[in-house]
Design an enzyme around this catalytic site. Structure first.
Site: not given
Length: 298
Positions: A46, A109, A135, A140, A164, A206
């Site tokens: 990202t 999405y 992740y 997001r 993560k 991270i």
């Protein structure tokens, strides 16, 4: 064996003013990071603006990063996509150019079900021989990877070895660690939660903060692991205002501004991301200075 323990930097992608990638500055940043204690380089995530890269840029950036790091620390390549087939292709290519591990974000999405997430990650993992870090960042992607889903994947798929965790939910982190009983490593995806997550048994972070304070971010993790609770807590609290400033706008807008303030030539951002607002820049500059970080761009 863990992919890494400590602090991995979620690497920005430096760019020239025309938007092309500045690989010379990337190498400078990587060398500085490794010299100052960073334990892994996470490329094309990202923070690296991978979603605005073409496939060719994405692969070239991973390939260049692997060469620049030259096996000094692990290179973890971001290869997630909202399309399973695309994620498999990215992952296979990242393996072929020498990445040591993969960071695979949940599909964004599409809003897959938990069963869909299991199938998505299993198919990607089955296509490569590299270890995978899941992740989880619902803010997001729109979907949380449930604790039980992570536990099932870690149990059923040999090379799904870590997550993560950027949900911000400490209770969920605790549940993951409880359910997996050491079968999966947990890395904080939030710089303001390094100490609590490592205290629960996490392996590190991270990090975005590592760009501007690599040694202290590394030390924050390693002090706690070594039993220096007070020293670790002091670092977490010292950097809290700077962490807040680094996330005062959408990542990586502030961290790129910070790196430019520090004298790196990282350029601007690709649209739809835009330059940091002046009011936020002033707060960020002050936070850098207060943390003892040299700012050359006054």
């Amino acid at each position: 064996m863990s992919i890494f323990t400590g602090a991995g930097v979620a690497l920005i992608t430096p760019m020239y003013e025309d938007g092309s990638i500045n690989y010379a500055e990337m190498e400078r940043i990587i060398d500085d990071q490794i010299e100052h204690g960073t334990d892994a380089i996470i490329v094309c995530g990202t923070t690296g603006e991978a979603t605005t890269m073409s496939y060719e840029e994405h692969m070239e950036t991973i390939r260049m990063c692997v060469g620049m790091v030259h096996k000094r620390v692990p290179v973890i390549a971001g290869t997630g996509s909202n399309c399973t087939k695309s994620a498999i292709g990215l992952s296979e290519k990242a393996q072929s150019v020498g990445a040591d591990a993969l960071l695979v974000v949940s599909p964004y999405y599409n809003k897959a079900t938990q069963n869909g997430l299991k199938q998505h990650f299993t198919k990607i993992a089955s296509a490569v021989d590299l270890p995978l870090i899941l992740y989880n960042i619902q803010g997001r992607t729109g979907v949380n990877i449930a604790s039980q889903t992570i536990a099932d994947l870690a149990h059923d798929v040999d090379n799904i070895v870590a997550v993560k965790e950027a949900s911000g939910n400490i209770s969920q982190v605790a549940e993951i660690l409880h359910l997996t009983q050491g079968d999966v490593d947990v890395y904080s995806g939030n710089d303001d939660q390094i100490v609590p997550i490592v205290a629960l048994g996490g392996k590190g972070v991270i990090s975005v903060l590592s760009h501007v304070a690599p040694q202290d971010t590394h030390d924050m993790v390693m002090k706690l692991i070594a039993g220096d609770v007070k020293g670790s807590q002091e670092l977490q609290l010292k950097y809290l205002p700077l962490i807040q400033a680094l996330f005062s706008e959408v990542n990586p807008i502030p961290v790129k501004a910070a790196m430019n303030m520090m004298g790196y030539q990282v350029g601007s951002l690709r649209m739809p991301l835009t330059e940091m607002e002046d009011a936020h820049k002033q707060v960020l500059r002050a936070a850098l200075i207060d943390a003892g970080i040299t700012v050359v761009d006054k």
